[in-house]
Write a protein that holds these residues in place. Structure first.
Motif, PDB file in Angstrom:
ATOM      1  N   GLY A  94      48.516  37.681  38.069  1.00  0.00           N
ATOM      2  CA  GLY A  94      47.973  36.913  39.154  1.00  0.00           C
ATOM      3  C   GLY A  94      46.585  36.951  39.325  1.00  0.00           C
ATOM      4  N   GLU A  95      45.732  37.869  38.879  1.00  0.00           N
ATOM      5  CA  GLU A  95      44.195  37.982  38.915  1.00  0.00           C
ATOM      6  C   GLU A  95      43.799  37.086  38.028  1.00  0.00           C
ATOM      7  N   ALA A 103      37.771  33.473  41.843  1.00  0.00           N
ATOM      8  CA  ALA A 103      37.353  34.710  42.457  1.00  0.00           C
ATOM      9  C   ALA A 103      36.694  35.352  41.197  1.00  0.00           C
ATOM     10  N   ASP A 104      36.029  36.595  41.630  1.00  0.00           N
ATOM     11  CA  ASP A 104      35.314  37.116  40.807  1.00  0.00           C
ATOM     12  C   ASP A 104      35.977  38.501  40.542  1.00  0.00           C
ATOM     13  N   TYR A 105      35.830  39.049  39.266  1.00  0.00           N
ATOM     14  CA  TYR A 105      36.359  40.280  39.029  1.00  0.00           C
ATOM     15  C   TYR A 105      36.010  41.816  40.036  1.00  0.00           C
ATOM     16  N   GLU A 106      34.776  41.738  40.369  1.00  0.00           N
ATOM     17  CA  GLU A 106      34.571  42.596  41.285  1.00  0.00           C
ATOM     18  C   GLU A 106      34.772  42.545  42.501  1.00  0.00           C
ATOM     19  N   GLN A 107      35.062  41.349  42.980  1.00  0.00           N
ATOM     20  CA  GLN A 107      35.649  41.090  44.216  1.00  0.00           C
ATOM     21  C   GLN A 107      36.954  41.558  44.343  1.00  0.00           C
ATOM     22  N   ILE A 108      37.778  41.053  43.491  1.00  0.00           N
ATOM     23  CA  ILE A 108      39.137  41.630  43.197  1.00  0.00           C
ATOM     24  C   ILE A 108      39.440  42.861  43.484  1.00  0.00           C
ATOM     25  N   ALA A 109      38.478  43.762  42.534  1.00  0.00           N
ATOM     26  CA  ALA A 109      38.586  45.071  42.765  1.00  0.00           C
ATOM     27  C   ALA A 109      38.289  45.787  44.057  1.00  0.00           C
ATOM     28  N   ALA A 110      37.283  45.116  44.429  1.00  0.00           N
ATOM     29  CA  ALA A 110      36.784  45.813  45.704  1.00  0.00           C
ATOM     30  C   ALA A 110      37.968  45.467  46.845  1.00  0.00           C
ATOM     31  N   ALA A 111      38.668  44.397  46.836  1.00  0.00           N
ATOM     32  CA  ALA A 111      39.691  44.281  47.690  1.00  0.00           C
ATOM     33  C   ALA A 111      40.973  44.795  47.392  1.00  0.00           C
ATOM     34  N   GLY A 112      41.133  45.893  46.531  1.00  0.00           N
ATOM     35  CA  GLY A 112      42.115  46.663  46.025  1.00  0.00           C
ATOM     36  C   GLY A 112      42.917  46.203  44.671  1.00  0.00           C
ATOM     37  N   GLY A 113      42.549  45.408  44.224  1.00  0.00           N
ATOM     38  CA  GLY A 113      43.236  44.781  42.878  1.00  0.00           C
ATOM     39  C   GLY A 113      42.341  45.646  41.819  1.00  0.00           C
ATOM     40  N   GLY A 114      42.279  44.818  40.806  1.00  0.00           N
ATOM     41  CA  GLY A 114      41.764  45.288  39.467  1.00  0.00           C
ATOM     42  C   GLY A 114      42.322  46.646  39.037  1.00  0.00           C
ATOM     43  N   ILE A 115      41.681  47.656  38.495  1.00  0.00           N
ATOM     44  CA  ILE A 115      42.087  48.862  38.019  1.00  0.00           C
ATOM     45  C   ILE A 115      43.068  49.588  39.120  1.00  0.00           C
ATOM     46  N   ARG A 116      42.706  49.563  40.232  1.00  0.00           N
ATOM     47  CA  ARG A 116      43.616  50.135  41.246  1.00  0.00           C
ATOM     48  C   ARG A 116      45.179  49.670  41.262  1.00  0.00           C
ATOM     49  N   ALA A 117      45.493  48.026  40.988  1.00  0.00           N
ATOM     50  CA  ALA A 117      46.500  47.772  40.912  1.00  0.00           C
ATOM     51  C   ALA A 117      47.388  48.254  39.716  1.00  0.00           C
ATOM     52  N   SER A 118      46.598  48.280  38.677  1.00  0.00           N
ATOM     53  CA  SER A 118      47.341  48.762  37.284  1.00  0.00           C
ATOM     54  C   SER A 118      47.519  50.379  37.471  1.00  0.00           C
ATOM     55  N   VAL A 119      46.790  51.155  38.360  1.00  0.00           N
ATOM     56  CA  VAL A 119      46.947  52.556  38.498  1.00  0.00           C
ATOM     57  C   VAL A 119      48.392  52.677  39.420  1.00  0.00           C
ATOM     58  N   ARG A 120      48.629  51.635  40.404  1.00  0.00           N
ATOM     59  CA  ARG A 120      49.887  51.748  41.125  1.00  0.00           C
ATOM     60  C   ARG A 120      50.967  51.582  40.360  1.00  0.00           C
ATOM     61  N   ALA A 121      51.045  50.554  39.323  1.00  0.00           N
ATOM     62  CA  ALA A 121      52.080  50.531  38.322  1.00  0.00           C
ATOM     63  C   ALA A 121      52.373  51.593  37.505  1.00  0.00           C
TER      64      ALA A 121
END
Ligand code: NIG
Ligand code: FE
Length: 418
Positions: A94-95, A103-121
């Motif tokens: 999705g990212e 969209a930018d990698y850092e913006q996606i991360a700051a919004a709760g995606g990025g590494i934190r999305a993989s952490v939840r999974a």
């Protein structure tokens, strides 16, 4: 009477980073076998190389259970992929679409995606599920020629899941012919519930996670994402120094998005490598070289994130730094698994020569893992990790980096069939 060996690779037309007994393999240039009619042979017993030398000499010394005819072909060490995050659950396609839309990698991360999305999974996956999801990725990497792979934790960000990731990485090393080297990276991001208590999370990494990882002997290295919005130089230094006390050698994700002091931290703590380095300054390059820190470049990430800021490989090489190449395979910033693709990018986008790029993907990758002389070279005593390419030279491979060249991969003495 000739000696029995398990495998004889016979009469390669050209070999990279190959040395016969006695001489040093360290910075050996690619060698063209002097007498093209003769070629270079390599004898392997069990998981080791036992001899490297002219074909006629080895044919007289050894008889082998299996032979591989390498006439007219290029022989290289197996690839050493010294930086990956290949154990994780789920995907972040999705990212990929969001980024394609601007969209930018850092913006996606700051919004709760990025590494934190993989952490939840990853937190939601059992040890067996994590293993089953990660295994096909390793198998594809092996078939493409990677025989040594470093794997980081960092999608747990709690004690239990960090340990689970490292156990899965260890199990992948035990159940595949690949050599797996593990790195604890509890400081990959701040978890969702600790964003208002960052020092508390750093303390938890130091006081709870690191000692547990060390007690179980689950990692050789400790890595930190030293970057704006993540771990600052002071927090990074504390974590890496604590790891050192427990015998874990430091590595640093440095200057990936901006020059925020990561390279300086790597030099100061005596890290074995500083990785990414897309925005590293000349002063920091000099500091890395002085401190003997390997500069590990990950051009696949720059490419995958759609950025133009490739690491200044030429300036690093000219300054005398040791430059390694790796994939950074992970679910968010780079899904590339092929070291040959990375080598092609290194030539096309960072101005590296084919010889420099292959050196970065083998010999220097080994140095970034403290495995100098053991992997990434074709030398007596080294691991029997080799690629026999259906191509005549490294230049041809770089030029046709995305073509599916036939190759025979030997990993720990085992022949991998494609
Ligand atoms: O090396 N920079 C931090 N870690 C990875 C990204 C991991 C992710 O996005 O899941 C990297 O680029
Ligand atoms: Fe990384």
């Amino acid at each position: 009477m000739s000696e029995a060996v398990d495998l004889l690779i016979e009469s390669a037309g050209r070999a990279l980073f190959a040395t016969a007994e006695g001489s040093s393999a360290s910075e050996e240039s690619p060698r063209t076998v002097p007498d093209a009619t003769e070629g270079l042979s390599v004898a392997c017993r069990g998981d080791r190389i036992v001899a490297v030398g002219p074909a006629s000499e080895l044919a007289g010394r050894f008889h082998a259970a299996r032979t591989i005819d390498a006439r007219g072909r290029l022989l290289t060490p197996g690839f050493v992929d010294s930086h990956t995050h290949v154990v994780f659950a789920g995907d972040r396609s999705g990212e990929f679409i969001q980024r394609a839309g601007g969209a930018d990698y850092e913006q996606i991360a700051a919004a709760g995606g990025g590494i934190r999305a993989s952490v939840r999974a990853t937190r939601g996956a059992s040890e067996d599920q994590l293993y089953e999801e990660s295994l096909p990725r390793l198998q594809r990497m092996l078939r493409s020629g990677t025989t040594t792979v470093e794997i980081k934790s960092g999608y747990g960000l709690d004690l239990e899941t960090e340990l689970r990731m490292l156990r899965v990485a260890r199990r992948l090393g035990e159940t595949t012919p690949m050599r797996v080297v593990t790195t604890f990276m509890g400081a990959h991001e701040f978890p969702d519930d600790r964003r208002d208590d960052r020092q508390g999370y750093v303390d938890e990494v130091i006081e709870s996670m690191l000692p547990a990882v060390a007690a179980e002997g689950l990692a050789e290295f400790c890595d930190v994402f030293c970057e704006r919005g993540v771990f600052d130089p002071e927090q990074s230094t504390r974590i890496l120094e604590a790891g050192k006390q427990l015998g874990l050698r430091p590595k640093v994700h440095a200057d990936e998005m901006a020059a925020t002091g990561g390279s300086e931290v790597a030099a100061a703590v005596g890290a074995i490598s500083a990785d990414h380095l897309m925005h590293t300054t000349d002063a920091a390059i000099a500091a890395l070289r002085e401190a003997g820190v390997v500069a590990t470049l990950l051009p696949g990430t720059t490419f995958f994130l759609g950025k133009e800021s490739y690491a200044p490989a030429r300036r690093m090489i000219e300054a005398g730094a040791t430059v390694a190449l790796a994939t950074d395979r992970n679910p968010g910033s780079c899904t590339i698994e092929s070291m040959l693709f990375i080598i092609g990018l290194a030539c096309l986008r960072m101005g590296m020569t084919p010889a420099e790029a292959f050196r970065g993907a083998t010999l220097h990758g080994a140095r970034a893992l403290g495995l100098d002389g053991q992997v990434g070279v074709i030398a007596p005593g080294a691991s029997a990790d080799l690629i026999i390419w259906e191509a005549p030279s490294e230049t041809r491979l770089c030029y046709e980096f995305e073509n599916r060249h036939r190759r025979t991969v030997v990993a720990g003495g085992q022949i991998i069939t494609d």
